[in-house]
Design a protein around this motif. Sequence first.
Motif, PDB file in Angstrom:
ATOM      1  N   PHE A 188       0.889  -1.147  -0.083  1.00 39.94           N
ATOM      2  CA  PHE A 188      -0.110  -0.012   0.038  1.00 39.94           C
ATOM      3  C   PHE A 188       1.021   1.305  -0.092  1.00 39.94           C
ATOM      4  CE2 PHE A 188      -4.396  -1.286   1.917  1.00 39.94           C
ATOM      5  CZ  PHE A 188      -4.110  -2.270   1.279  1.00 39.94           C
ATOM      6  N   SER A 204     -10.352  -1.723   1.590  1.00 39.88           N
ATOM      7  CA  SER A 204      -9.205  -1.963   0.752  1.00 39.88           C
ATOM      8  C   SER A 204      -9.395  -3.221  -0.305  1.00 39.88           C
ATOM      9  CB  SER A 204      -7.933  -2.521   1.594  1.00 39.88           C
ATOM     10  OG  SER A 204      -7.806  -1.617   2.561  1.00 39.88           O
ATOM     11  N   TRP A 233      -8.745  -2.276  -4.081  1.00 38.54           N
ATOM     12  CA  TRP A 233      -7.922  -3.020  -5.237  1.00 38.54           C
ATOM     13  C   TRP A 233      -8.790  -4.009  -6.280  1.00 38.54           C
ATOM     14  CZ3 TRP A 233      -3.454  -1.705  -5.558  1.00 38.54           C
ATOM     15  CH2 TRP A 233      -2.586  -1.266  -4.427  1.00 38.54           C
ATOM     16  N   GLY A 276      -7.805  -3.181 -10.129  1.00 38.36           N
ATOM     17  CA  GLY A 276      -7.604  -4.562 -10.941  1.00 38.36           C
ATOM     18  C   GLY A 276      -8.366  -4.487 -12.256  1.00 38.36           C
ATOM     19  N   ALA A 330      -2.955  -5.800  -8.151  1.00 31.03           N
ATOM     20  CA  ALA A 330      -4.231  -5.828  -7.261  1.00 31.03           C
ATOM     21  C   ALA A 330      -4.606  -7.310  -6.887  1.00 31.03           C
ATOM     22  CB  ALA A 330      -5.444  -5.358  -7.971  1.00 31.03           C
ATOM     23  N   MET A 365      -2.372  -8.263  -3.841  1.00 32.36           N
ATOM     24  CA  MET A 365      -2.671  -7.521  -2.538  1.00 32.36           C
ATOM     25  C   MET A 365      -4.089  -7.977  -2.052  1.00 32.36           C
ATOM     26  SD  MET A 365      -0.784  -5.041  -1.659  1.00 32.36           S
ATOM     27  CE  MET A 365       0.568  -4.070  -2.383  1.00 32.36           C
TER      28      MET A 365
END
Length: 145
Positions: A20, A92, A96, A100, A124, A127
């Motif tokens: 991040f 989050s 992401w 993505g 992405a 993560m």
Amino acid sequence: MAAGGRRFVPLQVRIAVTGFNAVGAVMFTLALTALGVLLSGMQVDPVAQGGTGYLDFVLFFNAALFLSPLAGVLVFLGVRVRRGEHWAWLSSLVFWGFVGTMMPLLAWVLEAPLGLRLLPIFGAAGMVALLMTPQARLHCADPDD
């Protein structure tokens, strides 16, 4: 709770938060660079030199739409995920997921190089994979559940 009153943070969460911060730093640097180029009078103009205009759009997007607040939000979410807050973990995942899906589509429409199309997808996905591990989910679990 670990020694000294500090809560143990799983390795997966620490790696994700580092990601991040790294992505936030890159976004903030790109926003400042784009702002500097735009304020300098665009002495480098790819379109006038036979380019595609992709760089012009990226510079405008980064500077005029200010990715620096988005970078700040990303770093803020990282801090909150590290603390184990459930809402930050969910936010989050949404962030992401958006990155993505939307960034590769935007890169495809703008005819960006293949690397710029695939990098957001892999980043992405990485993560989300880190945040979806059992250790990360337990760390960020809602205390009411």
